[in-house]
Design an enzyme around this catalytic site. Structure first.
Site, mmCIF file in Angstrom:
data_model
loop_
_atom_site.group_PDB
_atom_site.id
_atom_site.type_symbol
_atom_site.label_atom_id
_atom_site.label_comp_id
_atom_site.label_asym_id
_atom_site.label_seq_id
_atom_site.Cartn_x
_atom_site.Cartn_y
_atom_site.Cartn_z
ATOM 1 C CB CYS A 51 112.050 40.525 -26.547
ATOM 2 S SG CYS A 51 113.127 39.096 -26.372
ATOM 3 C CD GLN B 16 109.327 42.814 -33.083
ATOM 4 O OE1 GLN B 16 109.988 41.801 -32.856
ATOM 5 N NE2 GLN B 16 108.119 42.997 -32.575
HETATM 6 C C1 LIG Z 1 109.941 31.108 -30.823
HETATM 7 C C2 LIG Z 1 109.285 32.449 -30.604
HETATM 8 C C3 LIG Z 1 109.891 33.589 -31.077
HETATM 9 C C4 LIG Z 1 109.296 34.841 -30.893
HETATM 10 N N1 LIG Z 1 109.897 35.945 -31.394
HETATM 11 C C5 LIG Z 1 109.286 37.152 -31.310
HETATM 12 C C6 LIG Z 1 109.838 38.303 -31.942
HETATM 13 O O1 LIG Z 1 110.907 38.258 -32.577
HETATM 14 N N2 LIG Z 1 109.154 39.474 -31.837
HETATM 15 C C7 LIG Z 1 107.956 39.565 -31.145
HETATM 16 O O2 LIG Z 1 107.365 40.636 -31.102
HETATM 17 N N3 LIG Z 1 107.417 38.489 -30.538
HETATM 18 C C8 LIG Z 1 108.046 37.295 -30.618
HETATM 19 N N4 LIG Z 1 107.478 36.190 -30.037
HETATM 20 C C9 LIG Z 1 106.197 36.325 -29.313
HETATM 21 C C10 LIG Z 1 105.018 36.071 -30.258
HETATM 22 O O3 LIG Z 1 104.988 37.059 -31.240
HETATM 23 C C11 LIG Z 1 103.692 36.086 -29.509
HETATM 24 O O4 LIG Z 1 103.536 37.333 -28.879
HETATM 25 C C12 LIG Z 1 103.566 34.991 -28.452
HETATM 26 O O5 LIG Z 1 104.083 33.767 -28.916
HETATM 27 C C13 LIG Z 1 102.115 34.806 -28.018
HETATM 28 O O6 LIG Z 1 101.281 34.542 -29.120
HETATM 29 P P1 LIG Z 1 100.806 33.020 -29.494
HETATM 30 O O7 LIG Z 1 100.133 32.470 -28.255
HETATM 31 O O8 LIG Z 1 99.878 33.196 -30.651
HETATM 32 O O9 LIG Z 1 102.047 32.259 -29.812
HETATM 33 C C14 LIG Z 1 108.069 34.940 -30.197
HETATM 34 C C15 LIG Z 1 107.463 33.781 -29.710
HETATM 35 C C16 LIG Z 1 108.052 32.542 -29.910
HETATM 36 C C17 LIG Z 1 107.360 31.319 -29.369
#
Ligand SMILES: Cc1cc2nc3c(=O)[nH]c(=O)nc-3n(C[C@H](O)[C@H](O)[C@H](O)COP(=O)(O)O)c2cc1C
Length: 312
Positions: free
Chosen positions: A85, A54
Site C-alpha cells: 500500500c 489481508q
Molecule cells: C481501488 C484499489 C484498492 C486496492 N486495495 C488494495 C489492498 O487492499 N491490498 C492490496 O494488496 N492491494 C490493493 N490494491 C492494489 C491491487 O491489488 C493491485 O496490486 C494493483 O491495482 C495493480 O494490479 P492491476 O493492474 O491488475 O489493477 C488496490 C488497488 C486499487 C485500484
C-alpha cells in the site's frame, strides 16, 4: 482491493472463475481494538473459499496479535500481509510499502507471524520503494526464508503509485530467485495478456485487479483462455446490468440499501465502461439512493440501447 473486495464482489469473482479471491486490507490495530468496521471486514462467506484475508501494520507486536486473531476467529484459508500500500497515511505508520526498504524487517515480521499462526502466511508486495531502491528479489527471499507460503508481486514501486507501467522483468527475476509460488500482478487487462505473462515470466499465477472492476467476465474469459485456448465472447449490455444488480443485491444484504446504493455508484459506472452512449446514465447514477431507482435506470438504458441496435 480496498473499498471493492467485500464478500459481494468476491463471491461474483469466485463465480466467474477466480482461483483465489483476496479480501480488502484490514488494519491490525483496527482488529485489536475490535473496531466494528474492521471486524466486519473479516467476514468470509463459505461459498467464496478458498479466500485470503489481508492485514497491514507497522509493528511486530500488533501485526502478530492481529494475525493470531484472524487465525483463530475467521474461516479464511490464508493470512496475507500487505507490503504494497503506497498511501502516505499507511506508510507513515511504517506499514504497507514502507517495509520494502528493509528486507531484515520483512524477515523478522513474516517469521514472527508464521510462528504464531496455523494458517499459511503470504505476502503481497510492490517491487520496491522507488527506482533507486528496488529490493524485490531480496525482499521475496526474505519472505521465503521466514516461512512465507507464497508471494504476490505488483510490478510498480511505491513512488509510482498507479502511474507508469508494471515492470514484469523484475517480477520474472523474483520468480527465478525463490522457490515458493510467485503470483505476478500489474496491468493484466486481457486473457491473452494473462497467458503471455505466465508464459514469458514463468509465474505461478496472475493476480487481476482493476481489469475486473465492473468486469468479472475478465476472470471467466481468462480462465477459459488458459484452460481451453478459447476467447469467450464479451458480455452484452443486458448481461452486464444483470450482474451489476446481483452485485447490488448482495451489497444490500451486507450493508443495507442506503450504503449499498452509494457504493454501487462507482461499481455501476465500471459495469457501464465500454458500452456506448452512457453519458446521461452515468450522470444519473450519481443521484441514485435506492435499488429500485438503480434498477430502473440501468434497464431503461439497456432497452434504449437494444432499440437503437435493432434499427441499425
Ligand atoms: C481501488 C484499489 C484498492 C486496492 N486495495 C488494495 C489492498 O487492499 N491490498 C492490496 O494488496 N492491494 C490493493 N490494491 C492494489 C491491487 O491489488 C493491485 O496490486 C494493483 O491495482 C495493480 O494490479 P492491476 O493492474 O491488475 O489493477 C488496490 C488497488 C486499487 C485500484
Amino acid at each position: 482491493m480496498a473499498g471493492v473486495c467485500n464478500p459481494a464482489f468476491r463471491l461474483i469473482a469466485k463465480e466467474f472463475g477466480a482461483g483465489l479471491v483476496c479480501a480488502e486490507m484490514v488494519s491490525d490495530k483496527g482488529i485489536l481494538h475490535e473496531n466494528e468496521r474492521s471486524l466486519k471486514m473479516l467476514y468470509v462467506d463459505e461459498r467464496e473459499k478458498p479466500l485470503s484475508l489481508q492485514i497491514f501494520g507497522g509493528e511486530r507486536e500488533s501485526l502478530v496479535a492481529a494475525a493470531k486473531y484472524v487465525d483463530k476467529n475467521t474461516n479464511a484459508d490464508i493470512i496475507d500481509i500487505n507490503m504494497g500500500c503506497p498511501v502516505p497515511k499507511i506508510t507513515k505508520c511504517d506499514a504497507g510499502a514502507k517495509w520494502l526498504l528493509d528486507p531484515d524487517k520483512i524477515y523478522e515480521m513474516v517469521a514472527a507471524t508464521v510462528d504464531a499462526v496455523q494458517k499459511p502466511v503470504t505476502v503481497k508486495m510492490r517491487i520496491g520503494w522507488d527506482e533507486d531502491h528496488i529490493y524485490a528479489v531480496k525482499n521475496a527471499q526474505a519472505v521465503e526464508r521466514a516461512g512465507g507460503a507464497a508471494v504476490a508481486v505488483h510490478g510498480r514501486t511505491r513512488v509510482q503509485m498507479y502511474e507508469g507501467v508494471a515492470d514484469w522483468d523484475i517480477i520474472g527475476e523474483v520468480k527465478k530467485n525463490v522457490s515458493i509460488p510467485v503470483i505476478g500482478n500489474g496491468d493484466v487487462s486481457s486473457p491473452q495478456e494473462a497467458k503471455d505473462r505466465m508464459d514469458q515470466y514463468g509465474v505461478d499465477g496472475v493476480m487481476i485487479g482493476r481489469a475486473a472492476l465492473g468486469n468479472p467476465w475478465m476472470l471467466y474469459r481468462t480462465v477459459q483462455y488458459l484452460e481451453n485456448g478459447i476467447i469467450a465472447p464479451e458480455p452484452t449490455a443486458r448481461e452486464k446490468m444483470n450482474i451489476c444488480m446481483l452485485h447490488m443485491d448482495r451489497l444490500i444484504d451486507l450493508k443495507g440499501e442506503d450504503v449499498a446504493a452509494r457504493e454501487m455508484r462507482k461499481h455501476a459506472a465500471w459495469y457501464l465502461k465500454g458500452l456506448p452512449q452512457t453519458g446521461s446514465v452515468r450522470n444519473a447514477i450519481n443521484q441514485m439512493t435506492t435499488r429500485e431507482g438503480m434498477n430502473k435506470l440501468l434497464f431503461e438504458y439497456v432497452d434504449q440501447l437494444e432499440e437503437v441496435q435493432k434499427i441499425s
